[in-house]
Design a protein around this motif. Structure first.
Motif, PDB file in Angstrom:
ATOM      1  N   THR A 178      -7.099  -4.578   2.819  1.00 25.09           N
ATOM      2  CA  THR A 178      -7.957  -3.818   1.902  1.00 25.09           C
ATOM      3  C   THR A 178      -7.425  -3.915   0.473  1.00 25.09           C
ATOM      4  O   THR A 178      -8.175  -4.186  -0.469  1.00 25.09           O
ATOM      5  CB  THR A 178      -8.006  -2.327   2.340  1.00 25.09           C
ATOM      6  N   GLU A 179      -6.118  -3.715   0.330  1.00 24.91           N
ATOM      7  CA  GLU A 179      -5.501  -3.806  -0.999  1.00 24.91           C
ATOM      8  C   GLU A 179      -5.669  -5.204  -1.588  1.00 24.91           C
ATOM      9  O   GLU A 179      -6.028  -5.362  -2.753  1.00 24.91           O
ATOM     10  CB  GLU A 179      -4.000  -3.479  -0.933  1.00 24.91           C
ATOM     11  N   LYS A 217       2.409  -3.202  -5.601  1.00 23.20           N
ATOM     12  CA  LYS A 217       1.000  -3.531  -5.804  1.00 23.20           C
ATOM     13  C   LYS A 217       0.778  -4.136  -7.194  1.00 23.20           C
ATOM     14  O   LYS A 217       0.051  -5.120  -7.340  1.00 23.20           O
ATOM     15  CB  LYS A 217       0.141  -2.283  -5.619  1.00 23.20           C
ATOM     16  N   GLN A 272      -4.610  -2.152   6.198  1.00 18.52           N
ATOM     17  CA  GLN A 272      -4.530  -1.571   4.840  1.00 18.52           C
ATOM     18  C   GLN A 272      -4.145  -2.625   3.817  1.00 18.52           C
ATOM     19  O   GLN A 272      -4.641  -2.633   2.700  1.00 18.52           O
ATOM     20  CB  GLN A 272      -3.472  -0.462   4.748  1.00 18.52           C
ATOM     21  N   THR A 273      -3.213  -3.506   4.224  1.00 20.62           N
ATOM     22  CA  THR A 273      -2.762  -4.557   3.304  1.00 20.62           C
ATOM     23  C   THR A 273      -3.947  -5.439   2.909  1.00 20.62           C
ATOM     24  O   THR A 273      -4.098  -5.800   1.742  1.00 20.62           O
ATOM     25  CB  THR A 273      -1.670  -5.418   3.976  1.00 20.62           C
ATOM     26  N   TYR A 291       0.819  -1.222   0.000  1.00 20.93           N
ATOM     27  CA  TYR A 291       0.000   0.000   0.000  1.00 20.93           C
ATOM     28  C   TYR A 291       0.852   1.272   0.000  1.00 20.93           C
ATOM     29  O   TYR A 291       0.336   2.381   0.032  1.00 20.93           O
ATOM     30  CB  TYR A 291      -1.008   0.007   1.165  1.00 20.93           C
ATOM     31  N   GLN A 292       2.189   1.092  -0.022  1.00 24.60           N
ATOM     32  CA  GLN A 292       3.067   2.251  -0.104  1.00 24.60           C
ATOM     33  C   GLN A 292       3.715   2.374  -1.479  1.00 24.60           C
ATOM     34  O   GLN A 292       3.933   3.454  -1.974  1.00 24.60           O
ATOM     35  CB  GLN A 292       4.166   2.173   0.965  1.00 24.60           C
ATOM     36  N   SER A 317      -9.059  -5.880  -2.885  1.00 23.25           N
ATOM     37  CA  SER A 317      -9.342  -5.223  -4.164  1.00 23.25           C
ATOM     38  C   SER A 317      -8.646  -5.951  -5.313  1.00 23.25           C
ATOM     39  O   SER A 317      -9.074  -5.875  -6.453  1.00 23.25           O
ATOM     40  CB  SER A 317      -8.937  -3.744  -4.124  1.00 23.25           C
TER      41      SER A 317
END
Ligand code: C2E
Ligand code: MG
Ligand code: MG
Ligand code: MG
Length: 276
Positions: free
Chosen positions: A245-246, A216, A242-243, A210-211, A249
């Motif tokens: 969430t990514e 990604k 956050q990871t 996510y950075q 997706s």
């Protein structure tokens, strides 16, 4: 002077080498004793299905309870043991122990798969499949209760043997996973030939997903590639919300990592699972 220096270096190198070899011999002797004395134990790292938030499996990770040095992680002894036939005894120990502990899970009403890390030496043992089968059926379990993990570097060492043995294991009913995907010497051609059920994307790509846009994209491509060859994709080393969430997706199937929990000994795993 230069000649003397290089001679000196050579002597130091030889001494270093000898010392290393001696240490390796001591280590292997200790491992042998420790297998007999049951000085190892397993910790379990759960595998979570992102679709429904269910725990579908757990990976057995070995720990050495050294008589003097205390708990030692596998990174410090497995690489040496893997160079010798002793890895077969150690793998059989892991299989036996995980059978016993899987039965404890079943008694506690927890129905999941167990993943076991295996190595090329295991595949070279002609009795490997028979022995696994015997141990597993002695515990009233089936090959389908297990997932065998192998890294791509391992597989590339001897691709022909790996291809034959892995399809035998697959036909016997074991699930097969490609571990640490993206970090080894890989060739895309073997991916379509070998009977993988899942592909585990290494934590180095997951950590900064996510950075770093590039990470990604790499994970996204790995997930698509996995799906194209008919595999479920597991993300290793998930440590943050956050990871997840990514990864959601990107349509990743399963995750493992300290965000869910650190690896747990069986009793703690059962408690943890009941409260999950
Ligand atoms: P692996 O099979 O890729 O296992 C994942 C490693 O990453 C484990 O380390 C696990 O504790 C760690 N890990 C998982 N999620 C996270 C996370 O979110 N953050 C961080 N920082 N680490 C995470 P461990 O237990 O030290 O094992 C290291 C390696 O040793 C394993 O890598 C595997 O290759 C090998 N190994 C472990 N148990 C066995 C075994 O029974 N037999 C064999 N042959 N190898 C084993
Ligand atoms: Mg593994
Ligand atoms: Mg891994
Ligand atoms: Mg690894």
């Amino acid at each position: 002077k230069e000649a003397r220096d290089s001679n000196q270096t050579l002597i130091e190198y030889k001494n270093d080498y000898r010392e290393k070899e001696e240490n390796n011999l001591i280590l292997l002797g200790e491992i042998k004793d420790s297998i007999q004395n049951d000085d190892f134990f397993l910790k379990y790292l759960p595998k979570l299905d992102l679709k429904n938030n269910e725990i579908i499996g757990a990976e057995a990770l070995i720990r050495w309870n050294h008589p003097e040095k205390g708990q030692i992680s596998p990174g410090l002894f497995i690489p040496q043991v893997e160079k010798t036939a002793l890895i077969n005894d150690l793998t059989y120990w892991v299989v036996k122990k995980s059978c016993q502990e899987l039965n404890q899970l079943k008694e506690a009403g927890i129905d999941i798969n167990i993943s076991i890390n295996i190595t090329p030496r295991n595949l070279l043992d002609n009795n490997f499949i028979d022995n696994l089968f015997k141990i597993i059926s002695n515990h009233d379990l089936r090959p389908a209760d297990f997932d065998l993990e192998l890294t791509e570097t391992d597989i590339m060492q001897d691709i022909d043997t790996a291809a034959i043995k892995l399809s035998e294991l697959s036909q016997a009913g074991f699930n097969i996973s490609l571990d640490d995907f993206g970090t080894g010497y890989s060739s895309l051609s073997y991916l379509k030939e070998l009977p993988f059920n899942s592909l585990k994307v290494d934590q180095i790509f997951i950590k900064d997903i996510y950075q770093k846009p590039k990470s990604k994209e790499i994970v996204s491509a790995a997930i698509k590639l996995g799906h194209i060859i008919g595999c479920q994709v597991v993300a290793e080393g998930v440590e943050t919300e956050q990871t997840i969430t990514e990864l959601n997706s990107l349509k990743c199937d399963y995750i493992q990592g300290f965000y869910i929990t650190e690896p747990l000994v069986i009793a703690d795993f059962i408690d943890w699972h009941h409260n999950y």
